[in-house]
Design a protein around this motif. Structure first.
Motif, PDB file in Angstrom:
ATOM      1  N   SER A  19      12.186  -0.951   8.310  1.00 18.83           N
ATOM      2  CA  SER A  19      11.994   0.020   7.232  1.00 18.83           C
ATOM      3  C   SER A  19      11.027  -0.510   6.177  1.00 18.83           C
ATOM      4  CB  SER A  19      13.331   0.369   6.578  1.00 18.83           C
ATOM      5  OG  SER A  19      14.113   1.132   7.465  1.00 18.83           O
ATOM      6  N   LEU A  20      11.147  -1.797   5.862  1.00 19.10           N
ATOM      7  CA  LEU A  20      10.246  -2.382   4.867  1.00 19.10           C
ATOM      8  C   LEU A  20       8.806  -2.430   5.382  1.00 19.10           C
ATOM      9  CD1 LEU A  20      12.547  -5.203   3.487  1.00 19.10           C
ATOM     10  CD2 LEU A  20      11.888  -3.074   2.342  1.00 19.10           C
ATOM     11  N   ALA A  21       8.624  -2.710   6.662  1.00 17.59           N
ATOM     12  CA  ALA A  21       7.277  -2.684   7.238  1.00 17.59           C
ATOM     13  C   ALA A  21       6.705  -1.269   7.181  1.00 17.59           C
ATOM     14  CB  ALA A  21       7.314  -3.189   8.677  1.00 17.59           C
ATOM     15  N   ASN A  22       7.530  -0.278   7.442  1.00 21.77           N
ATOM     16  CA  ASN A  22       7.096   1.108   7.357  1.00 21.77           C
ATOM     17  C   ASN A  22       6.686   1.455   5.926  1.00 21.77           C
ATOM     18  OD1 ASN A  22       6.597   3.735   8.279  1.00 21.77           O
ATOM     19  ND2 ASN A  22       8.693   4.385   7.899  1.00 21.77           N
ATOM     20  N   GLU A  23       7.451   0.988   4.949  1.00 21.87           N
ATOM     21  CA  GLU A  23       7.097   1.225   3.540  1.00 21.87           C
ATOM     22  C   GLU A  23       5.779   0.549   3.182  1.00 21.87           C
ATOM     23  OE1 GLU A  23      10.142   0.295   0.691  1.00 21.87           O
ATOM     24  OE2 GLU A  23      11.667   1.339   1.863  1.00 21.87           O
ATOM     25  N   ARG A  24       5.566  -0.679   3.655  1.00 23.19           N
ATOM     26  CA  ARG A  24       4.308  -1.382   3.365  1.00 23.19           C
ATOM     27  C   ARG A  24       3.119  -0.632   3.958  1.00 23.19           C
ATOM     28  NH1 ARG A  24       7.585  -5.809   4.446  1.00 23.19           N
ATOM     29  NH2 ARG A  24       6.780  -5.968   6.583  1.00 23.19           N
ATOM     30  N   THR A  25       3.298  -0.063   5.145  1.00 21.54           N
ATOM     31  CA  THR A  25       2.228   0.716   5.761  1.00 21.54           C
ATOM     32  C   THR A  25       1.940   1.958   4.929  1.00 21.54           C
ATOM     33  OG1 THR A  25       2.884  -0.088   7.932  1.00 21.54           O
ATOM     34  CG2 THR A  25       1.505   1.888   7.874  1.00 21.54           C
ATOM     35  N   PHE A  26       2.985   2.623   4.468  1.00 24.88           N
ATOM     36  CA  PHE A  26       2.806   3.793   3.596  1.00 24.88           C
ATOM     37  C   PHE A  26       2.016   3.403   2.341  1.00 24.88           C
ATOM     38  CE2 PHE A  26       4.490   5.894  -0.234  1.00 24.88           C
ATOM     39  CZ  PHE A  26       3.951   7.156  -0.042  1.00 24.88           C
ATOM     40  N   LEU A  27       2.399   2.298   1.714  1.00 19.29           N
ATOM     41  CA  LEU A  27       1.715   1.864   0.496  1.00 19.29           C
ATOM     42  C   LEU A  27       0.261   1.475   0.780  1.00 19.29           C
ATOM     43  CD1 LEU A  27       4.586  -0.146  -1.191  1.00 19.29           C
ATOM     44  CD2 LEU A  27       3.692   2.109  -1.850  1.00 19.29           C
ATOM     45  N   ALA A  28      -0.018   0.937   1.951  1.00 19.79           N
ATOM     46  CA  ALA A  28      -1.403   0.626   2.320  1.00 19.79           C
ATOM     47  C   ALA A  28      -2.232   1.899   2.413  1.00 19.79           C
ATOM     48  CB  ALA A  28      -1.441  -0.139   3.640  1.00 19.79           C
ATOM     49  N   TRP A  29      -1.652   2.969   2.970  1.00 21.97           N
ATOM     50  CA  TRP A  29      -2.357   4.248   3.028  1.00 21.97           C
ATOM     51  C   TRP A  29      -2.577   4.820   1.627  1.00 21.97           C
ATOM     52  CZ3 TRP A  29      -5.360   5.872   6.594  1.00 21.97           C
ATOM     53  CH2 TRP A  29      -5.139   5.513   7.915  1.00 21.97           C
ATOM     54  N   VAL A  30      -1.614   4.648   0.740  1.00 21.87           N
ATOM     55  CA  VAL A  30      -1.787   5.121  -0.639  1.00 21.87           C
ATOM     56  C   VAL A  30      -2.916   4.343  -1.312  1.00 21.87           C
ATOM     57  CG1 VAL A  30      -0.691   5.293  -2.899  1.00 21.87           C
ATOM     58  CG2 VAL A  30       0.560   6.004  -0.856  1.00 21.87           C
ATOM     59  N   ARG A  31      -2.984   3.035  -1.087  1.00 19.64           N
ATOM     60  CA  ARG A  31      -4.086   2.238  -1.649  1.00 19.64           C
ATOM     61  C   ARG A  31      -5.427   2.704  -1.083  1.00 19.64           C
ATOM     62  NH1 ARG A  31      -0.353  -1.872  -0.810  1.00 19.64           N
ATOM     63  NH2 ARG A  31      -1.389  -2.502   1.120  1.00 19.64           N
ATOM     64  N   THR A  32      -5.456   3.044   0.186  1.00 19.96           N
ATOM     65  CA  THR A  32      -6.680   3.562   0.791  1.00 19.96           C
ATOM     66  C   THR A  32      -7.102   4.862   0.119  1.00 19.96           C
ATOM     67  OG1 THR A  32      -6.139   2.536   2.906  1.00 19.96           O
ATOM     68  CG2 THR A  32      -7.702   4.380   2.963  1.00 19.96           C
ATOM     69  N   ALA A  33      -6.136   5.740  -0.105  1.00 19.51           N
ATOM     70  CA  ALA A  33      -6.431   7.013  -0.773  1.00 19.51           C
ATOM     71  C   ALA A  33      -6.935   6.780  -2.192  1.00 19.51           C
ATOM     72  CB  ALA A  33      -5.190   7.901  -0.789  1.00 19.51           C
ATOM     73  N   LEU A  34      -6.339   5.835  -2.909  1.00 11.95           N
ATOM     74  CA  LEU A  34      -6.801   5.520  -4.266  1.00 11.95           C
ATOM     75  C   LEU A  34      -8.222   4.971  -4.253  1.00 11.95           C
ATOM     76  CD1 LEU A  34      -3.581   3.969  -5.830  1.00 11.95           C
ATOM     77  CD2 LEU A  34      -4.709   6.111  -6.485  1.00 11.95           C
ATOM     78  N   ALA A  35      -8.552   4.153  -3.260  1.00 12.41           N
ATOM     79  CA  ALA A  35      -9.913   3.623  -3.145  1.00 12.41           C
ATOM     80  C   ALA A  35     -10.908   4.749  -2.875  1.00 12.41           C
ATOM     81  CB  ALA A  35      -9.976   2.577  -2.040  1.00 12.41           C
ATOM     82  N   ILE A  36     -10.525   5.699  -2.055  1.00  8.43           N
ATOM     83  CA  ILE A  36     -11.402   6.845  -1.784  1.00  8.43           C
ATOM     84  C   ILE A  36     -11.602   7.662  -3.056  1.00  8.43           C
ATOM     85  CG2 ILE A  36     -11.511   9.057  -0.546  1.00  8.43           C
ATOM     86  CD1 ILE A  36     -10.265   7.577   1.860  1.00  8.43           C
TER      87      ILE A  36
END
Length: 121
Positions: free
Chosen positions: A21-38
């Motif tokens: 579950s924590l790995a899944n959350e980290r992946t979600f947060l990585a996608w959010v960081r990607t969206a913020l960079a865009i």
């Protein structure tokens, strides 16, 4: 009683190993960081006035802003689908978010390259 939300996820299946579950959350947060960079890239392009002409800049900026928002939304949907799959021991969903993000970035990059190559100077 478990009060975690959304219940359609946490109420399904059994409690998994927390590492998954924590790995899944980290992946979600990585996608959010990607969206913020865009989104930051869109703001930078608009603020710097690059590329010229203006209609190309506005088109690219709008595409990037929409992509950033859509990636954030789809990242949450993916997190939820993966978490539910983990909890119910079913196969993980297909990785369509990565394909969509890749296609969007490539299209924007091509549009920017053409605009910069044909621009003034």
């Amino acid at each position: 009683m478990d009060e975690r939300r959304p219940r359609w996820i946490y109420g399904a299946g059994h409690e998994p190993d927390p590492r998954f579950s924590l790995a899944n959350e980290r992946t979600f947060l990585a996608w959010v960081r990607t969206a913020l960079a865009i989104l930051a890239g869109a703001v930078a392009l608009y603020s710097l006035g690059v590329p010229d002409p203006r209609w190309v800049r506005v088109t690219v900026v709008v595409a990037l802003v929409l992509a950033g928002g859509l990636i954030t939304l789809l990242a949450f949907v993916r997190w939820a689908r993966v978490e539910r799959a983990i909890r119910t021991a079913t196969p993980l969903p297909a990785f369509t978010l990565g394909l969509g993000a890749t296609v969007t970035v490539v299209l924007v990059a091509v549009l920017l390259a053409v605009a910069l190559a044909l621009g003034p100077g």
